[in-house]
Design an enzyme around this catalytic site. Structure first.
Site, PDB file in Angstrom:
ATOM      1  N   THR A  11      14.026  -0.751  -8.002  1.00 19.47           N
ATOM      2  CA  THR A  11      13.583  -0.898  -6.269  1.00 19.47           C
ATOM      3  C   THR A  11      14.186  -2.547  -6.073  1.00 19.47           C
ATOM      4  OG1 THR A  11      11.085  -1.155  -4.460  1.00 19.47           O
ATOM      5  CG2 THR A  11      11.610  -2.446  -6.692  1.00 19.47           C
ATOM      6  N   ALA A  14      10.931  -6.102  -2.137  1.00 25.02           N
ATOM      7  CA  ALA A  14      10.772  -7.420  -3.027  1.00 25.02           C
ATOM      8  C   ALA A  14       9.202  -7.304  -2.792  1.00 25.02           C
ATOM      9  CB  ALA A  14      11.751  -8.744  -1.455  1.00 25.02           C
ATOM     10  N   LYS A  16       7.014  -5.108  -3.562  1.00 30.61           N
ATOM     11  CA  LYS A  16       6.933  -4.845  -5.173  1.00 30.61           C
ATOM     12  C   LYS A  16       7.287  -5.245  -5.832  1.00 30.61           C
ATOM     13  CE  LYS A  16       7.398   0.127  -3.717  1.00 30.61           C
ATOM     14  NZ  LYS A  16       7.539   1.515  -4.040  1.00 30.61           N
ATOM     15  N   ASP A  72       7.391   4.879  -7.444  1.00 30.51           N
ATOM     16  CA  ASP A  72       6.877   5.425  -6.445  1.00 30.51           C
ATOM     17  C   ASP A  72       5.785   5.706  -5.461  1.00 30.51           C
ATOM     18  OD1 ASP A  72       8.982   6.385  -4.342  1.00 30.51           O
ATOM     19  OD2 ASP A  72       7.464   7.927  -4.652  1.00 30.51           O
ATOM     20  N   PHE A 153       2.208  -6.029   2.190  1.00 30.73           N
ATOM     21  CA  PHE A 153       3.251  -5.329   3.404  1.00 30.73           C
ATOM     22  C   PHE A 153       2.458  -3.848   3.476  1.00 30.73           C
ATOM     23  CE2 PHE A 153       4.671  -2.364   0.428  1.00 30.73           C
ATOM     24  CZ  PHE A 153       4.079  -2.213  -1.229  1.00 30.73           C
ATOM     25  N   LYS A 176      -5.922  -8.857  -3.501  1.00 35.96           N
ATOM     26  CA  LYS A 176      -5.072  -7.372  -3.985  1.00 35.96           C
ATOM     27  C   LYS A 176      -4.456  -7.002  -5.538  1.00 35.96           C
ATOM     28  CE  LYS A 176      -0.552  -4.524  -2.360  1.00 35.96           C
ATOM     29  NZ  LYS A 176       0.192  -4.326  -0.966  1.00 35.96           N
ATOM     30  N   HIS A 181      -3.833  -0.013  -5.886  1.00 35.69           N
ATOM     31  CA  HIS A 181      -3.032   1.095  -6.879  1.00 35.69           C
ATOM     32  C   HIS A 181      -1.787   0.410  -8.016  1.00 35.69           C
ATOM     33  CE1 HIS A 181      -0.782  -0.164  -3.484  1.00 35.69           C
ATOM     34  NE2 HIS A 181       0.113   1.197  -3.111  1.00 35.69           N
ATOM     35  N   ARG A 182      -1.093  -0.477  -7.501  1.00 33.57           N
ATOM     36  CA  ARG A 182      -0.020  -0.772  -7.797  1.00 33.57           C
ATOM     37  C   ARG A 182      -0.791  -1.646  -8.980  1.00 33.57           C
ATOM     38  NH1 ARG A 182       2.671  -2.937  -4.060  1.00 33.57           N
ATOM     39  NH2 ARG A 182       3.315  -0.204  -3.776  1.00 33.57           N
TER      40      ARG A 182
HETATM   41  P1  IMP Z   1       8.943   3.813  -1.813  1.00 36.31           P
HETATM   42  O1  IMP Z   1       9.702   2.832  -1.929  1.00 36.31           O
HETATM   43  O2  IMP Z   1       9.058   5.338  -1.482  1.00 36.31           O
HETATM   44  O3  IMP Z   1       7.544   3.655  -3.036  1.00 36.31           O
HETATM   45  O4  IMP Z   1       7.690   3.663  -0.435  1.00 36.31           O
HETATM   46  C1  IMP Z   1       6.434   2.741  -0.148  1.00 36.31           C
HETATM   47  C2  IMP Z   1       5.798   3.120   1.190  1.00 36.31           C
HETATM   48  O5  IMP Z   1       4.099   3.375   0.783  1.00 36.31           O
HETATM   49  C3  IMP Z   1       6.261   1.608   1.652  1.00 36.31           C
HETATM   50  O6  IMP Z   1       7.333   1.704   2.269  1.00 36.31           O
HETATM   51  C4  IMP Z   1       5.182   1.709   2.343  1.00 36.31           C
HETATM   52  O7  IMP Z   1       5.426   2.248   3.593  1.00 36.31           O
HETATM   53  C5  IMP Z   1       3.406   2.384   1.408  1.00 36.31           C
HETATM   54  N1  IMP Z   1       3.279   1.859   0.625  1.00 36.31           N
HETATM   55  C6  IMP Z   1       3.227   1.424  -0.437  1.00 36.31           C
HETATM   56  N2  IMP Z   1       2.690   0.442  -1.736  1.00 36.31           N
HETATM   57  C7  IMP Z   1       2.163  -0.005  -0.088  1.00 36.31           C
HETATM   58  C8  IMP Z   1       1.105  -1.252  -0.229  1.00 36.31           C
HETATM   59  O8  IMP Z   1       1.046  -1.721  -1.689  1.00 36.31           O
HETATM   60  N3  IMP Z   1       0.813  -1.807   0.797  1.00 36.31           N
HETATM   61  C9  IMP Z   1       1.403  -0.778   2.102  1.00 36.31           C
HETATM   62  N4  IMP Z   1       1.830  -0.102   1.917  1.00 36.31           N
HETATM   63  C10 IMP Z   1       2.271   0.966   0.638  1.00 36.31           C
END
Ligand code: IMP
Length: 200
Positions: A11, A14, A16, A72, A153, A176, A181-182
């Protein structure tokens, strides 16, 4: 202190990376792909979280030695038929623009009574271009009427986890990291690593 095994996150987000470091504590040395500037951008062309996590994990682990973990994730809103889902990061029309994403979500949800939603996270662990394991995590909640809070974020200012009355952004990093979820997916990953003595 014992040697920390290296874990490379597929990824450039930052937030995440920071959250995963926080959840894992000092069990691993965690780097992300920003430490490897020659790596190409991996296109997220999948239509599910699993497909996209696989693309990122395998794409990076074919080019780099060691253990690679891809996250993801996204938000599913029931009243919007599961949107924004895998398209969470570009929902507002511009990849990674969290303010535009939240504006569109508020607009789409205006006047709606049914506000249930969830964040989902899928992790794929890979090594030498091979998938080794998949882990998932979910947190249920609802969409707030208006944004609140500075933590986290993405959609955190609009997401109220079940059992709480404040948004994820108001609850802050420590809360958090216990319920997101993470956090659920990363704890499943850490437990499996321990059980299988996977990474050392
Ligand atoms: P990815 O990088 O394609 O996995 O996109 C993830 C997107 O989902 C992020 O840009 C956020 O818009 C949303 N997202 C994922 N995890 C979170 C979180 O922990 N909090 C808020 N938004 C999240």
């Amino acid at each position: 202190m014992p040697i920390q095994p290296l874990l490379i996150l597929a990824t450039r987000n930052a937030h995440k990376t920071e959250e995963i470091r926080h959840i894992l504590g000092d069990r691993f040395e965690v780097l992300d792909v920003t430490s490897f500037p020659d790596l190409p951008e991996i296109e997220e062309t999948g239509t599910t979280f699993l497909e996209n996590a696989r693309l990122k994990a395998l794409g990076i682990s074919r080019r780099i030695k060691g253990w690679v973990l891809a996250d993801d994730s996204g938000l599913e809103v029931d009243a919007l038929g599961g949107a924004p889902g895998v398209w969470s990061s570009s929902y507002g029309g511009e990849e990674g623009n969290h303010m535009k994403n939240n504006e569109r979500l508020m607009w789409e949800m205006a006047g709606k009574e049914e506000r249930s939603a969830r964040f989902r996270c899928t992790l794929v662990l890979a090594k030498d271009g091979e998938e080794k394991a998949v882990f998932t995590g979910t947190v249920e909640g609802r969409i707030a009427e208006s944004p609140s809070g500075n933590g986290g974020f993405g959609y955190d200012p609009l997401f109220i986890p079940t059992g709480h009355s404040s948004t994820m952004a108001d609850l802050g990093a420590t809360v958090k990291s216990t319920l997101s979820h993470r956090a659920v997916a990363i704890r499943a990953f850490a437990a499996e690593v321990e059980k299988m003595d996977l990474i050392h």
